[in-house]
Every structure is written in structure tokens, then in C-alpha cells.
Motif scaffolding. Structure first.
Motif, PDB file in Angstrom:
ATOM      1  N   MET A 322       0.732  -1.308  -0.058  1.00  0.00           N
ATOM      2  CA  MET A 322       0.010   0.168   0.027  1.00  0.00           C
ATOM      3  C   MET A 322       0.809   1.153  -0.054  1.00  0.00           C
ATOM      4  O   MET A 322       1.422   1.337   0.811  1.00  0.00           O
ATOM      5  CB  MET A 322      -0.958   0.081   1.244  1.00  0.00           C
ATOM      6  CG  MET A 322      -1.943  -1.073   1.290  1.00  0.00           C
ATOM      7  SD  MET A 322      -3.396  -0.714   0.054  1.00  0.00           S
ATOM      8  CE  MET A 322      -3.980   0.449   1.257  1.00  0.00           C
ATOM      9  N   PRO A 323       0.865   2.122  -0.975  1.00  0.00           N
ATOM     10  CA  PRO A 323       1.596   3.387  -1.075  1.00  0.00           C
ATOM     11  C   PRO A 323       1.481   4.255   0.083  1.00  0.00           C
ATOM     12  O   PRO A 323       0.076   4.421   0.571  1.00  0.00           O
ATOM     13  CB  PRO A 323       1.242   3.895  -2.454  1.00  0.00           C
ATOM     14  CG  PRO A 323       0.915   2.972  -3.176  1.00  0.00           C
ATOM     15  CD  PRO A 323       0.034   1.942  -2.336  1.00  0.00           C
ATOM     16  N   ALA A 324       2.274   4.625   0.874  1.00  0.00           N
ATOM     17  CA  ALA A 324       2.232   5.588   2.051  1.00  0.00           C
ATOM     18  C   ALA A 324       1.274   6.679   1.839  1.00  0.00           C
ATOM     19  O   ALA A 324       0.508   7.289   2.573  1.00  0.00           O
ATOM     20  CB  ALA A 324       3.759   5.860   2.539  1.00  0.00           C
ATOM     21  N   LEU A 327      -2.213   5.947   1.807  1.00  0.00           N
ATOM     22  CA  LEU A 327      -2.801   5.717   3.074  1.00  0.00           C
ATOM     23  C   LEU A 327      -2.912   7.044   3.671  1.00  0.00           C
ATOM     24  O   LEU A 327      -4.051   7.137   4.448  1.00  0.00           O
ATOM     25  CB  LEU A 327      -1.659   5.120   3.933  1.00  0.00           C
ATOM     26  CG  LEU A 327      -1.538   3.424   3.693  1.00  0.00           C
ATOM     27  CD1 LEU A 327      -0.356   2.838   4.025  1.00  0.00           C
ATOM     28  CD2 LEU A 327      -2.893   2.822   3.951  1.00  0.00           C
ATOM     29  N   ALA A 328      -1.972   8.120   3.609  1.00  0.00           N
ATOM     30  CA  ALA A 328      -2.136   9.367   4.112  1.00  0.00           C
ATOM     31  C   ALA A 328      -3.212  10.115   3.514  1.00  0.00           C
ATOM     32  O   ALA A 328      -3.922  10.886   4.224  1.00  0.00           O
ATOM     33  CB  ALA A 328      -0.955  10.217   3.841  1.00  0.00           C
ATOM     34  N   TRP A 329      -3.541   9.980   2.218  1.00  0.00           N
ATOM     35  CA  TRP A 329      -4.851  10.323   1.680  1.00  0.00           C
ATOM     36  C   TRP A 329      -6.168  10.000   2.196  1.00  0.00           C
ATOM     37  O   TRP A 329      -7.009  10.893   2.737  1.00  0.00           O
ATOM     38  CB  TRP A 329      -4.969  10.034   0.191  1.00  0.00           C
ATOM     39  CG  TRP A 329      -6.017  10.726  -0.641  1.00  0.00           C
ATOM     40  CD1 TRP A 329      -5.953  12.082  -1.282  1.00  0.00           C
ATOM     41  CD2 TRP A 329      -7.511  10.356  -0.645  1.00  0.00           C
ATOM     42  NE1 TRP A 329      -7.054  12.346  -1.862  1.00  0.00           N
ATOM     43  CE2 TRP A 329      -7.997  11.385  -1.589  1.00  0.00           C
ATOM     44  CE3 TRP A 329      -7.916   9.219  -0.596  1.00  0.00           C
ATOM     45  CZ2 TRP A 329      -9.403  11.172  -2.120  1.00  0.00           C
ATOM     46  CZ3 TRP A 329      -9.116   8.833  -0.820  1.00  0.00           C
ATOM     47  CH2 TRP A 329      -9.915  10.151  -1.945  1.00  0.00           C
ATOM     48  N   TYR A 330      -6.183   8.876   2.747  1.00  0.00           N
ATOM     49  CA  TYR A 330      -7.523   8.067   3.392  1.00  0.00           C
ATOM     50  C   TYR A 330      -7.356   8.757   4.752  1.00  0.00           C
ATOM     51  O   TYR A 330      -8.498   9.055   5.322  1.00  0.00           O
ATOM     52  CB  TYR A 330      -7.520   6.874   3.192  1.00  0.00           C
ATOM     53  CG  TYR A 330      -7.984   6.233   1.920  1.00  0.00           C
ATOM     54  CD1 TYR A 330      -9.460   6.003   1.968  1.00  0.00           C
ATOM     55  CD2 TYR A 330      -7.263   5.928   1.002  1.00  0.00           C
ATOM     56  CE1 TYR A 330      -9.907   5.814   0.599  1.00  0.00           C
ATOM     57  CE2 TYR A 330      -7.800   5.246  -0.237  1.00  0.00           C
ATOM     58  CZ  TYR A 330      -9.067   5.326  -0.583  1.00  0.00           C
ATOM     59  OH  TYR A 330      -9.668   4.763  -1.794  1.00  0.00           O
ATOM     60  N   ALA A 338      -5.480  -0.120   8.099  1.00  0.00           N
ATOM     61  CA  ALA A 338      -4.501  -1.036   8.524  1.00  0.00           C
ATOM     62  C   ALA A 338      -3.783  -1.644   7.283  1.00  0.00           C
ATOM     63  O   ALA A 338      -4.618  -2.075   6.527  1.00  0.00           O
ATOM     64  CB  ALA A 338      -5.031  -2.050   9.411  1.00  0.00           C
ATOM     65  N   GLU A 339      -2.417  -1.874   7.176  1.00  0.00           N
ATOM     66  CA  GLU A 339      -1.912  -2.831   6.199  1.00  0.00           C
ATOM     67  C   GLU A 339      -1.675  -4.209   6.404  1.00  0.00           C
ATOM     68  O   GLU A 339      -0.904  -4.245   7.835  1.00  0.00           O
ATOM     69  CB  GLU A 339      -0.851  -2.004   5.499  1.00  0.00           C
ATOM     70  CG  GLU A 339      -0.121  -2.711   4.393  1.00  0.00           C
ATOM     71  CD  GLU A 339       0.827  -1.866   3.495  1.00  0.00           C
ATOM     72  OE1 GLU A 339       1.251  -2.475   2.435  1.00  0.00           O
ATOM     73  OE2 GLU A 339       1.087  -0.959   3.977  1.00  0.00           O
ATOM     74  N   ASP A 356      -2.633   3.482  12.031  1.00  0.00           N
ATOM     75  CA  ASP A 356      -2.217   4.769  12.712  1.00  0.00           C
ATOM     76  C   ASP A 356      -0.939   5.305  11.761  1.00  0.00           C
ATOM     77  O   ASP A 356      -0.305   4.424  11.157  1.00  0.00           O
ATOM     78  CB  ASP A 356      -1.536   4.689  13.945  1.00  0.00           C
ATOM     79  CG  ASP A 356      -2.558   4.529  15.192  1.00  0.00           C
ATOM     80  OD1 ASP A 356      -3.701   4.675  14.891  1.00  0.00           O
ATOM     81  OD2 ASP A 356      -2.064   3.702  16.099  1.00  0.00           O
ATOM     82  N   PRO A 357      -1.085   6.619  11.465  1.00  0.00           N
ATOM     83  CA  PRO A 357      -0.386   7.249  10.386  1.00  0.00           C
ATOM     84  C   PRO A 357       1.450   6.951  10.688  1.00  0.00           C
ATOM     85  O   PRO A 357       2.273   7.095   9.819  1.00  0.00           O
ATOM     86  CB  PRO A 357      -0.518   8.764  10.523  1.00  0.00           C
ATOM     87  CG  PRO A 357      -1.913   9.050  10.838  1.00  0.00           C
ATOM     88  CD  PRO A 357      -2.139   7.486  11.755  1.00  0.00           C
TER      89      PRO A 357
END
Length: 562
Positions: A322-324, A327-330, A338-339, A356-357
Motif C-alpha cells: 500500500m503506497p504510504a 494511506l495518508a490520503w485516506y 491497516a496494512e 495509525d499514520p
């Protein structure tokens, strides 16, 4: 290491538990076309499974026999699995997108005694893969030809008395053979016991908030290990309500109907959700709205509600990195994803983040009973879990190759751990390639950056023995429409700028010479991706490597192929 669980937590025992304690509770909601759905209670589910199990036994199916299933996800897929277990047999699920040749290969290799044919797209193209003389039974949502060709589930159930009592299976009995989609080579049959699934699910439930009140939408293939564990076995443990998706065209409606509290998707689909949002609300506009306190909450709620995720309390991604940035966008929308990390060989249950970020860019810590180490010679991630596979069916040599001499499963992934014990995937042991300058390139981290452009559906960084690597791209339907409507130059300029920004973040030997946009869609049918949307690098090489020197020689940042 063998998986140990309490006998009353094994799948058949859990099935009888819900039959006894919640007979009238709805277990499944199944779309049947035209916007209509059918609910199945636990009593109805188990009654149908009992009747089909009795029929299987009457056909001579018993202990150790393999029974295959070729179908998209439906309530009858699950009932079929239960019936196979009750009859004493071993289930062999097939991906519902396989080509005829692969279907034949799996059915013959597994020595399947019978095949259930269910809901499919393109059954007539698959039918030639069914070996001559193999008995088949069709599900209620099968295509018309299958209904004409084979006996039907409903007819069999109507005339067969249910299997009596509560037949159970030993924990160490072989439950299923799951043929891996595989990014290279022929599918291999991964063998798992009932205890393996139950131990893995028990560990998962310590991290994933699934319970009696949970709702999940089942749409990723149940023939994939994560969907099998999270949905099928997760439901047996918790008694939650499972909804099924009807089609890609109705996916939004399916999500709105289910309002899942737990939702899992592969990265490619999380990207598509993001692109759909940006298509209606460009990122700059969205960023502006999210900075305005009152408006921010309204916008977040509206977007999540549109996606059907407004009641989701646990979202997860996996099956590929999952590109970081994704994840930050969501996370900005209030949905932390969670990955998870794992493979078919360990039921997909190795590591998972909290969402968590702070954990972005990692796959988190191992599940409680899982041990993880990094091989000192090549950086390979190796794991030891109570639910590691028994091996590959009828392939002892390949099975032995998957384990170290001291019993650790070799994942084929490269990684490292941080100070908090979180695992970071850095690439594939075999995906690394060397440029003509003698420098190694790890493609996965670069691909994570490339896929963040809103036109990119899938990508593959390649270029062994070239001066610099290059990337092949498949653009999505929206971008294709833009090109057809005269927007090719604009898209090309946008991708060139994307390439420029990415190259600025890379070491000199990693910087991409060009982006190549292919005209052909990458699909399961043309064997360029697996059923879980992983790109088959070897097939990309086979199809396109002969063009690499010519593309590089064009000296353009963006090249159009075909």
C-alpha cells in the motif's frame, strides 16, 4: 510447529453452534439481479449444506476426496464449502477468472472428483477446461448453459434428506487445497488444515474488531486466502452478517446496502476509490475544503458515505504494498487503513499495522504467535507461524524449497525492521534487477510512487541490462476517455511532470528513462495480472522487452506503445 485450537472453535463446530443458538438470524444477503436480494438464515444455510453433504456421500464422495468449486462469491459458495467438509472431503476453490487451460490443469492436478459451477462471467470460455466425464453440479446463479448441462443445487437439495447429527473433522484434517495465482510459473496447491485457519483467525480477531454485530461485503475472490480467512472463517467465529456483491457495475449499490463495519481491499481498488473521488472533486479543491473546520467534517462524511464506508470501524489493505501516500490520503478523510502482510502459504496472517499514520510505510508487527527474522545473506523475510502450510500438494521438492533447514517459511520478500519492531517491505528477492551500469534496482518502491498519479491503473518498473530502468503503465478508463476526447497532450505533460518529480526522489541509478503507456489493458485473461491484481513481471518481460532499446532511443519522457 502445529496449530492448536479449542475443538469447539473448529469450523464445523462453529457452524452447528450458529444453527443451534441463532437459527433465525440472517447469515447471508445475496443479490439475485434486478436490484433484488435474498436473505439466508443460519438454519437455512446449514439445512442446505446438510442436504448437499448427504448427496455428495451418496455419490461416493468421502474422506480424502477433492471437490472443486468454480464460482464468484455467493451464499452458495459458502454452503458448498460447508457441505464438502461435512461429507469428509477437501475443497479446492478455483479463481472465477481463470482461463480454460489453467482450470483443466488444477482440476487434473488436484484429482477433483466433482466440480460445483456457480456464478461466473464468461462460463462458455471456461467450459472447455472441464475434463471429460467430471461430474458437475450447478449453483442457482450459474449461467444458462451450465444450468442446461448439469444437475442443479436446488433440485438436489429439494429431494435429499439432510445429513443427521453433527459430523465433525479432526483439527489436523486437510481442509482445503488453495492454488496460488502466482506471479510466475504454474499454480501450486497450498495445503491447509482446519486448525491452521482457526489458529490464524483467532490471532486475527485479537487485532481486527469482528464480532456478532459486524457486517462485511464479500467481493474479492473467496478463492483468495485473505477473503477465505477474513470472511468465511471470520464469520464462522463471530456470527457476523455477510453481504455479497452483485457485479462491478453495482458495486456502489452493494457497498451502500452492506455499509460494512469491516472492509478489506487490495491496493489497486483503494486507488480506484481515490481516483473516483478526485474525478468528482479535484485534489486541490478537496485540500481546500479539508482546511475549513466546519466544511471539512461535512466533506469527509459525504465522501465516506458515497463510498459506503461511513460506518466502517476497521479498514485494511493487503495482497500487495500500500503506497504510504495513498494511506495518508485516506487518513485525511478520517479513515485509517491497516496494512496486512502474509501469503497463501501462511493464510495471509503474518503482520498487520494498527492503521495509525505513524505506521505508514510498514506492515506493522507480527501477530502474537508469529516469529519473523531477516536473512543475513539476502535480506529475505522469513516467518514461523503455527499455521504455516503443510506444503504444496504432490510437490514435495517445491515444498522443501519454501522452508529453511530450521523450519522458517521463505517469503521471497526483502525487508527490514524498525526500532519498534515493525516490518518494512523493501522489494522482492527475485524482483531486483541489475542495470548495465552494474547497479541493482528495487522496483516496488518506485511503483508505489508511480501509481499515485490519478491516470495510472497499474505499472511495472523494469529494465535489466539497460542503462537506466523504465516503467510500463496501464492507464485507467477515465484517462483513456480523456485521450480519445483530444486530451492526449495534456495527459502526456502531466505524466512527464509526475516522472520528473519521482526521479528527483530517486538515486541516480534508479531514475527512470521514460514512462511507456501500453494500449492493451492488463487483465487476467491476457495473463498480465493475477486474479488479485498483481502484475506478472515475467509476462511483461515476455511481451515488451524487445521494445526497450527502441523506446529508450526515442529520448521522450512519455512513450505511447500501440
Amino acid at each position: 510447529m502445529s496449530a492448536t485450537v479449542s475443538p469447539d472453535q473448529l469450523p464445523l463446530q462453529r457452524l452447528y453452534h450458529w444453527e443451534r443458538t441463532a437459527p433465525n438470524r440472517v447469515a447471508f444477503t445475496q443479490p439475485v439481479g434486478g436490484g433484488q436480494t435474498v436473505d439466508y438464515t443460519w438454519k437455512q444455510v446449514v439445512d442446505q449444506a446438510r442436504r448437499m453433504a448427504a448427496h455428495l456421500q451418496a455419490q461416493g464422495i468421502g474422506a480424502g476426496d477433492k471437490v472443486a468449486m468454480l464460482s464468484k462469491n455467493t451464499a452458495h459458495w459458502m454452503m458448498t464449502d460447508y457441505a464438502i467438509w461435512m461429507a469428509g472431503a477437501i475443497s479446492v476453490p478455483l479463481y472465477p477468472t481463470l482461463a480454460a487451460g489453467t482450470i483443466r490443469q488444477i482440476l487434473e492436478h488436484s484429482e477433483a472428483k466433482l466440480l460445483f459451477v456457480g456464478k461466473l462471467d464468461g462460463w462458455l470460455g471456461m467450459k472447455p477446461g472441464i475434463p471429460e466425464g467430471l461430474p458437475c453440479i450447478h449453483h442457482p446463479l450459474a449461467e444458462a448453459d451450465a444450468k442446461k448441462s448439469y444437475p442443479g443445487w436446488d433440485d438436489i437439495v429439494a429431494k435429499t434428506a439432510p445429513l443427521a447429527g453433527e459430523p465433525v473433522r479432526p483439527a489436523d484434517d486437510l481442509s482445503t487445497i488453495m492454488y496460488t495465482s502466482g506471479t510466475t510459473g504454474a499454480p501450486k496447491g497450498v495445503m491447509h488444515t482446519f486448525a491452521n485457519f482457526m489458529a490464524a483467525v483467532a490471532a486475527g480477531l485479537e487485532r481486527i474488531p469482528q464480532n456478532e454485530g459486524s457486517r462485511m461485503l464479500s467481493y474479492l475472490p473467496l478463492s483468495h486466502v485473505v477473503e477465505r480467512a477474513l470472511v468465511e472463517h471470520g464469520q464462522l467465529q463471530t456470527g457476523m452478517h455477510v453481504y455479497f456483491a452483485e457485479s462491478l457495475d453495482t458495486f456502489t449499490t452493494d457497498m451502500q446496502r452492506a455499509r460494512p463495519t469491516v472492509f478489506f481491499s487490495v491496493p489497486r481498488l483503494w486507488v480506484k476509490f481515490q481516483q473516483a473521488v478526485n474525478h468528482k472533486m479535484p485534489q486541490k479543491k478537496l485540500d481546500t475544503f479539508l482546511k475549513i473546520p466546519i466544511l471539512s467534517g461535512i466533506v469527509k462524511k459525504k465522501i465516506l458515505s458515497t463510498l459506503g464506508l461511513d460506518q466502517c470501524i476497521f479498514a485494511a489493505g493487503g495482497a500487495a504494498p500500500m503506497p504510504a501516500e495513498l494511506l495518508a490520503w485516506y487518513s485525511k478523510l478520517g479513515l485509517n487503513i491497516a496494512e496486512g502482510y502474509g501469503m497463501t502459504e501462511n493464510i495471509g496472517a503474518s503482520h498487520i499495522t494498527t492503521g495509525d499514520p505513524d505506521s505508514f510505510g510498514t506492515v506493522g508487527r507480527p501477530y502474537a504467535p508469529v516469529q519473523c527474522r531477516i536473512a543475513p545473506d539476502n535480506g529475505e523475510i522469513q516467518v514461523k507461524a503455527p499455521w504455516n502450510m503443510l506444503g504444496y500438494y504432490k510437490q514435495p521438492e517445491l515444498s522443501a524449497e519454501m522452508f529453511t533447514d530450521d523450519g522458517w517459511l521463505k517469503t521471497g520478500d526483502k525487508g527490514s525492521t524498525d526500532a519498534q519492531g515493525r516490518l518494512k517491505i523493501t522489494g522482492r528477492v527475485k524482483d531486483l534487477f541489475k542495470t548495465s551500469k552494474g547497479k541493482y534496482v528495487a522496483p516496488a518502491p518506485i511503483e508505489d510512487k508511480l501509481v499515485m498519479h490519478n491516470a495510472v491503473e497499474a505499472c511495472c518498473v523494469t529494465g535489466a541490462n539497460l542503462g537506466q530502468p523504465l516503467a510500463l503503465l496501464m492507464i485507467n478508463a477515465e484517462a483513456t476517455a480523456v485521450v480519445k476526447n483530444g486530451g492526449k497532450a495534456e495527459l502526456e505533460a502531466s505524466l512527464a511532470e509526475h516522472l520528473k518529480h519521482i526521479n528527483e526522489t530517486l538515486d541516480p541509478h534508479e531514475q527512470l528513462d521514460c514512462l511507456v503507456i501500453t494500449s492493451e489493458a492488463w487483465t487476467v485473461d491476457n495473463d498480465l495480472i493475477t486474479p488479485t491484481f498483481k502484475v506478472k513481471r515475467n509476462r511483461i518481460e515476455d511481451m515488451f522487452a524487445k521494445n526497450y532499446d527502441r523506446w529508450v532511443g526515442m529520448r521522450k519522457p512519455v512513450v505511447w506503445h500501440g
